[in-house]
Enzyme design. Sequence first.
Site, PDB file in Angstrom:
ATOM      1  N   ARG A 144       0.834  -1.206   0.000  1.00  0.00           N
ATOM      2  CA  ARG A 144       0.000   0.000   0.000  1.00  0.00           C
ATOM      3  C   ARG A 144       0.867   1.255   0.000  1.00  0.00           C
ATOM      4  NH1 ARG A 144      -3.209  -3.843   2.375  1.00  0.00           N
ATOM      5  NH2 ARG A 144      -5.077  -4.178   1.071  1.00  0.00           N
ATOM      6  N   ASP A 173      -0.222  -6.369  -3.728  1.00  0.00           N
ATOM      7  CA  ASP A 173      -1.629  -6.076  -3.467  1.00  0.00           C
ATOM      8  C   ASP A 173      -2.175  -5.306  -4.654  1.00  0.00           C
ATOM      9  OD1 ASP A 173      -4.153  -5.521  -1.912  1.00  0.00           O
ATOM     10  OD2 ASP A 173      -2.917  -6.337  -0.308  1.00  0.00           O
ATOM     11  N   HIS A 244      -6.871  -9.407  -4.367  1.00  0.00           N
ATOM     12  CA  HIS A 244      -5.854  -8.380  -4.122  1.00  0.00           C
ATOM     13  C   HIS A 244      -4.770  -8.423  -5.203  1.00  0.00           C
ATOM     14  CE1 HIS A 244      -7.297  -6.785  -0.315  1.00  0.00           C
ATOM     15  NE2 HIS A 244      -7.541  -8.021   0.096  1.00  0.00           N
ATOM     16  N   GLU A 311     -10.137 -12.117   1.089  1.00  0.00           N
ATOM     17  CA  GLU A 311     -10.949 -11.077   0.482  1.00  0.00           C
ATOM     18  C   GLU A 311     -10.965 -11.176  -1.042  1.00  0.00           C
ATOM     19  OE1 GLU A 311     -10.750  -7.555   3.820  1.00  0.00           O
ATOM     20  OE2 GLU A 311      -9.156  -7.585   2.320  1.00  0.00           O
ATOM     21  N   TRP A 377      -7.069 -14.088  11.044  1.00  0.00           N
ATOM     22  CA  TRP A 377      -7.169 -12.636  11.185  1.00  0.00           C
ATOM     23  C   TRP A 377      -8.582 -12.176  11.500  1.00  0.00           C
ATOM     24  CZ3 TRP A 377      -9.841  -8.984   8.184  1.00  0.00           C
ATOM     25  CH2 TRP A 377     -10.421  -9.446   6.998  1.00  0.00           C
ATOM     26  N   ASP A 404      -2.686  -0.989  12.689  1.00  0.00           N
ATOM     27  CA  ASP A 404      -3.218   0.178  11.996  1.00  0.00           C
ATOM     28  C   ASP A 404      -4.447   0.731  12.714  1.00  0.00           C
ATOM     29  OD1 ASP A 404      -3.970  -2.442  10.972  1.00  0.00           O
ATOM     30  OD2 ASP A 404      -5.388  -1.405   9.678  1.00  0.00           O
ATOM     31  N   TRP A 452      -0.960  -2.822   8.422  1.00  0.00           N
ATOM     32  CA  TRP A 452      -1.449  -2.463   7.090  1.00  0.00           C
ATOM     33  C   TRP A 452      -1.249  -0.956   6.906  1.00  0.00           C
ATOM     34  CZ3 TRP A 452      -2.098  -6.650   4.374  1.00  0.00           C
ATOM     35  CH2 TRP A 452      -2.485  -7.836   5.016  1.00  0.00           C
ATOM     36  N   THR A 453      -0.706  -0.548   5.760  1.00  0.00           N
ATOM     37  CA  THR A 453      -0.149   0.799   5.654  1.00  0.00           C
ATOM     38  C   THR A 453      -0.964   1.753   4.778  1.00  0.00           C
ATOM     39  OG1 THR A 453       1.301   0.121   3.832  1.00  0.00           O
ATOM     40  CG2 THR A 453       2.183  -0.050   6.078  1.00  0.00           C
ATOM     41  N   GLU A 454      -2.255   1.503   4.592  1.00  0.00           N
ATOM     42  CA  GLU A 454      -3.034   2.436   3.781  1.00  0.00           C
ATOM     43  C   GLU A 454      -2.892   3.872   4.274  1.00  0.00           C
ATOM     44  OE1 GLU A 454      -5.501  -1.435   3.394  1.00  0.00           O
ATOM     45  OE2 GLU A 454      -4.163  -0.488   4.843  1.00  0.00           O
TER      46      GLU A 454
END
Length: 537
Positions: A144, A173, A244, A311, A377, A404, A452-454
């Site tokens: 991300r 991703d 993804h 997902e 998760w 996050d 998670w780095t969004e």
Amino acid sequence: MSDVLPQPQQVSSQEDAFFDLGPDTALVAGEGTGRTERWLRATLGAATGLPLAPSAGGGGAIRLALDAGLPDEGYRLVVAPEGVHLTGGDAAGLFWGAQTLRQLLGPNAFRRAPLPDRRWRLPLARIEDAPRFRWRGLMLDVARHFMPKDGVLRYLDLMAAHKLNVLHFHLTDDQGWRVEIKRHPKLTETGSWRARTKYGHRASPLWEDKPHGGYYTQDDIREIVAYAAERHITVVPEIDVPGHSQAAIAAYPELGNTDVIDTTALAVWDTWGVSPNVLAPTDAVLRFYEGVFEELLELFPSEFVHIGGDECPKEQWRSSATAQARIEELALANEDELQAWIIQHFDTWLTERGRRLIGWDEILEGGLAKGAAVASWRGYAGGVAAARAGHDVVMCPEQQVYLDHRQAPGEDEPVPIGFVRTLEDVYRFEPVPAELTPDESGHVIGTQANVWTEVMENQGRVDYQVFPRLAAFAEVAWSALPAPAERDYAAFERRMAAHYRRLDALGVDYRPPAGPLPWQRRPGVLGRPIDGPPPNK
């Protein structure tokens, strides 16, 4: 002595009694202790300015040795008036003991150059210690927002300082492909950058209107893996399939469901969420990713390879004549079983090459692949089901250890995402569900915190979200703690008071206990806070 973190199993010490290190103190390495010797001489040598020569010169010695009678990854540290004896059950245990030795020297031992007029002394003590879990991990999402190589190496050092030993490297991703694959060069030529980036949550109206990107060459990966190995950290790569995958499809449109959409019109995704554009379930796509994994196996010697599996929207498969023909050909019941078939294919492929597949808990849907391990998760339930079925599990429930997620409910908390997960919440996380039997619990091979780095566009933002909570997580993963309600959080906070000074010396831009500093705030940047307490299951 009460400041060591993670908390050791057994500690005894003498008050007001010390061994002083000086210019004549030697560092004497026994057989098989070379990695720790190199690390100590380079790291403590830089911080203290002491030569730590290999032969004694009258100033006592730090002696390194191995003793197979100690537990795996365990160590014994004895500080006596004449010097230090550090013994590891194996090379990794010796290295973890060296981390404790560094902590005992004080926060200035975490600097890269000596400060003037400092006295280096160790309290006389005996410590015996070993980890609770063999998988003590940090998942770092570099897809991300790309983290340059030097930042990854820095995080490996931070992991080592906390006795964490698995870097789960999320390399691909929808928003970017981050590893060079020589037989498929467009994966990085096209797939490693996007034209712009959503700033904040996907509902935010803000954009950063400049290209974002980057990738690791294969030599970069070799360097990262070697640097990690010197610190007894295993790097587990993740290549996400079949969802993804928009960055890969943007690079090679034939990987997508071409009978449903015009995949040539796709670009690397510039926003967050779950893209509907997933891989086509064709033999050509399987061969493409086998080629990807063939190159990865040459770069990563890890036992496990992570294939994502999370997902994956099924809408395109439901509309695809190609996908429906594959379901009929294989006599599958539905699209969930089609995804399971893809996962099982790579499970068999990896097993034939001496590796093991691990995936997110969605790989349970449609039938769990034989031999696969599960990263649970979506709460504990997937891990419980997998353990009861005899599969190994890494516990990383979103409600507990997604770093996050916001750390406090205050309005100043930058880009608030998800549930409130405080330092104390993380400290009270328990990786092994109470409903598992002892035999089933044995399948919980460890735990990891996920980053998670969004909404983490640079190193400072990553630091802020990860620390200090990673210190609490590290203690949960390493130490034999009592049940969550019985844990002494006040004592942990006292040890954290000393640990903040170590983080300061390391230059970590952590969240202070009193809340974010002015420059750590992101006023006006929309997040996605979830009200109420997080569910536990």
